[in-house]
Design an enzyme around this catalytic site. Structure first.
Site, PDB file in Angstrom:
ATOM      1  N   ASN A 129     -39.328 -26.240  -1.344  1.00 25.58           N
ATOM      2  CA  ASN A 129     -39.619 -24.308  -0.987  1.00 25.58           C
ATOM      3  C   ASN A 129     -38.074 -24.154  -1.594  1.00 25.58           C
ATOM      4  OD1 ASN A 129     -42.058 -22.888  -0.998  1.00 25.58           O
ATOM      5  ND2 ASN A 129     -42.711 -24.829   0.334  1.00 25.58           N
TER       6      ASN A 129
ATOM      7  N   ARG B   5     -36.293 -27.334  24.704  1.00 20.26           N
ATOM      8  CA  ARG B   5     -36.495 -26.534  23.866  1.00 20.26           C
ATOM      9  C   ARG B   5     -35.810 -24.938  23.884  1.00 20.26           C
ATOM     10  NH1 ARG B   5     -40.503 -26.792  20.208  1.00 20.26           N
ATOM     11  NH2 ARG B   5     -42.138 -27.471  21.588  1.00 20.26           N
TER      12      ARG B   5
ATOM     13  N   LEU C 128     -40.343 -22.392  17.615  1.00 18.91           N
ATOM     14  CA  LEU C 128     -39.676 -22.321  18.047  1.00 18.91           C
ATOM     15  C   LEU C 128     -39.866 -21.408  19.442  1.00 18.91           C
ATOM     16  CD1 LEU C 128     -38.400 -20.149  15.030  1.00 18.91           C
ATOM     17  CD2 LEU C 128     -37.268 -21.836  15.782  1.00 18.91           C
TER      18      LEU C 128
ATOM     19  N   HIS D 114     -46.765 -20.128   5.762  1.00 21.61           N
ATOM     20  CA  HIS D 114     -47.899 -20.412   6.291  1.00 21.61           C
ATOM     21  C   HIS D 114     -48.993 -21.278   4.822  1.00 21.61           C
ATOM     22  CE1 HIS D 114     -50.477 -22.356   8.568  1.00 21.61           C
ATOM     23  NE2 HIS D 114     -51.593 -21.599   8.684  1.00 21.61           N
TER      24      HIS D 114
ATOM     25  N   GLU E   7     -46.344 -15.299  18.569  1.00 15.55           N
ATOM     26  CA  GLU E   7     -47.244 -15.504  17.955  1.00 15.55           C
ATOM     27  C   GLU E   7     -47.539 -16.520  16.852  1.00 15.55           C
ATOM     28  OE1 GLU E   7     -51.811 -14.175  16.599  1.00 15.55           O
ATOM     29  OE2 GLU E   7     -50.289 -13.188  17.094  1.00 15.55           O
TER      30      GLU E   7
ATOM     31  N   ASP F  61     -47.862 -18.369  13.732  1.00 15.19           N
ATOM     32  CA  ASP F  61     -48.135 -18.050  12.895  1.00 15.19           C
ATOM     33  C   ASP F  61     -48.950 -16.958  13.108  1.00 15.19           C
ATOM     34  OD1 ASP F  61     -47.631 -20.487  11.291  1.00 15.19           O
ATOM     35  OD2 ASP F  61     -49.607 -21.931  12.199  1.00 15.19           O
TER      36      ASP F  61
ATOM     37  N   GLN G  69     -48.906 -25.578  -3.019  1.00 11.86           N
ATOM     38  CA  GLN G  69     -47.627 -25.224  -3.152  1.00 11.86           C
ATOM     39  C   GLN G  69     -46.829 -24.552  -4.360  1.00 11.86           C
ATOM     40  OE1 GLN G  69     -45.488 -29.591  -2.075  1.00 11.86           O
ATOM     41  NE2 GLN G  69     -45.193 -28.546  -0.330  1.00 11.86           N
TER      42      GLN G  69
ATOM     43  N   GLU H  66     -46.222 -21.373  -3.034  1.00 14.13           N
ATOM     44  CA  GLU H  66     -45.109 -21.007  -2.112  1.00 14.13           C
ATOM     45  C   GLU H  66     -44.239 -20.891  -3.249  1.00 14.13           C
ATOM     46  OE1 GLU H  66     -45.649 -24.073   0.369  1.00 14.13           O
ATOM     47  OE2 GLU H  66     -47.224 -23.096   1.943  1.00 14.13           O
TER      48      GLU H  66
HETATM   49  C1  GRF Z   1     -45.168 -25.714   2.992  1.00 13.19           C
HETATM   50  O1  GRF Z   1     -45.592 -26.058   2.275  1.00 13.19           O
HETATM   51  C2  GRF Z   1     -45.169 -25.367   4.441  1.00 13.19           C
HETATM   52  O2  GRF Z   1     -46.142 -23.792   3.583  1.00 13.19           O
HETATM   53  C3  GRF Z   1     -44.945 -25.498   5.242  1.00 13.19           C
HETATM   54  O3  GRF Z   1     -44.365 -26.907   5.527  1.00 13.19           O
HETATM   55  C4  GRF Z   1     -44.332 -27.001   3.564  1.00 13.19           C
HETATM   56  C5  GRF Z   1     -42.950 -27.150   3.169  1.00 13.19           C
HETATM   57  O4  GRF Z   1     -42.786 -28.343   2.328  1.00 13.19           O
HETATM   58  N1  GRF Z   1     -44.300 -24.290   6.319  1.00 13.19           N
HETATM   59  P1  GRF Z   1     -41.041 -28.455   1.812  1.00 13.19           P
HETATM   60  O5  GRF Z   1     -40.815 -29.097   2.092  1.00 13.19           O
HETATM   61  O6  GRF Z   1     -41.132 -27.156   1.471  1.00 13.19           O
HETATM   62  O7  GRF Z   1     -41.647 -29.317   0.475  1.00 13.19           O
END
Ligand code: GRF
Length: 214
Positions: free
Chosen positions: A15, A66, A94, A110, A144, A146, A172, A175
């Site tokens: 990402n 934490r 977090l 998510h 909360e 997600d 992905q 994403e």
């Molecule tokens: C993603 O699939 C996202 O949905 C989740 O963590 C993953 C991260 O993947 N929160 P990357 O490290 O960006 O490949």
């Protein structure tokens, strides 16, 4: 001035790479001012270095609890002066302190069509349930898990014959489109977090923007 943006990772950073590529080709107007990882070996740190983005790493094992870790992370983040914090596979829950400190300025992605399937193992859960649609959701981070107000969801039709790995791969790819897009909307001020809700173009958004992919 583009919005100063810090990206927090723990792993491979695909990402993150989509942000780097889109800033690079001029389709995303953000200033990537820091990539932070809690894992020194995270491949995403390599991606950032290659792109000339400042990096930082603190390992959580060195802290008693934490919140002390989160305070140390925030001190490093604040040196980079970001307006927006993007969680991109940052595998840490977090503390309430951290979430409140950056309230309205942290986004997460998510891999599910929230509010369905918060938590882990989403792809297998979707296949087991026989759902027609799956995807990923960008949302503001609240205490909360997600559960913060949603901004943008990308959905695709599930093929009941595909494996969880295949489905994950397709999600992905979605994403990599929706996360830079949603962050760009926040960075430009079109999307805002107001009193615990997402506002789009000056109006409260009851539902996220939804885009459908092949
Ligand atoms: C993603 O699939 C996202 O949905 C989740 O963590 C993953 C991260 O993947 N929160 P990357 O490290 O960006 O490949």
């Amino acid at each position: 001035m583009p919005c100063r943006t810090a990206i927090l990772i723990s792993g491979s950073g695909t990402n993150l790479q989509s942000f780097i590529d889109k800033v690079g080709d001029g389709t995303l107007d953000l200033d990537l001012c820091l990539v932070f990882s809690n894992k020194p070996g995270a491949f995403g740190l390599e991606r950032a270095r290659k792109a000339g983005i400042p990096t930082a790493c603190i390992e959580h094992g060195d802290f008693d609890d934490r919140e002390s870790f989160d305070r140390a992370v925030a001190a490093v983040i604040d040196e980079a002066r970001p307006d927006l914090i993007v969680l991109a596979g940052f595998m840490r829950i977090l503390s309430p302190w951290f979430v409140q400190y950056y309230e309205g300025r942290i986004v997460n992605i998510h891999p599910a069509l929230l509010p369905k399937y918060p938590g882990l193992n989403t792809h297998q859960r979707v296949l087991d349930a026989g759902d027609e649609w799956h995807g990923s959701t960008v949302h503001f981070v609240t205490e909360e898990l997600d559960g913060g107000p949603r901004i943008l969801a990308g959905r695709l039709r599930v093929d009941p014959a595909e494996t969880a790995d295949e489905l994950q791969h397709r999600v992905q790819t979605v994403e990599h489109q929706i996360y830079p897009q949603a962050a760009g909307l926040v960075g430009s001020g079109r999307v805002e977090f107001v009193n615990g809700e997402t506002w789009i173009d000056g109006e409260v958004a009851e539902k996220p923007i939804v885009e459908t992919f092949d």
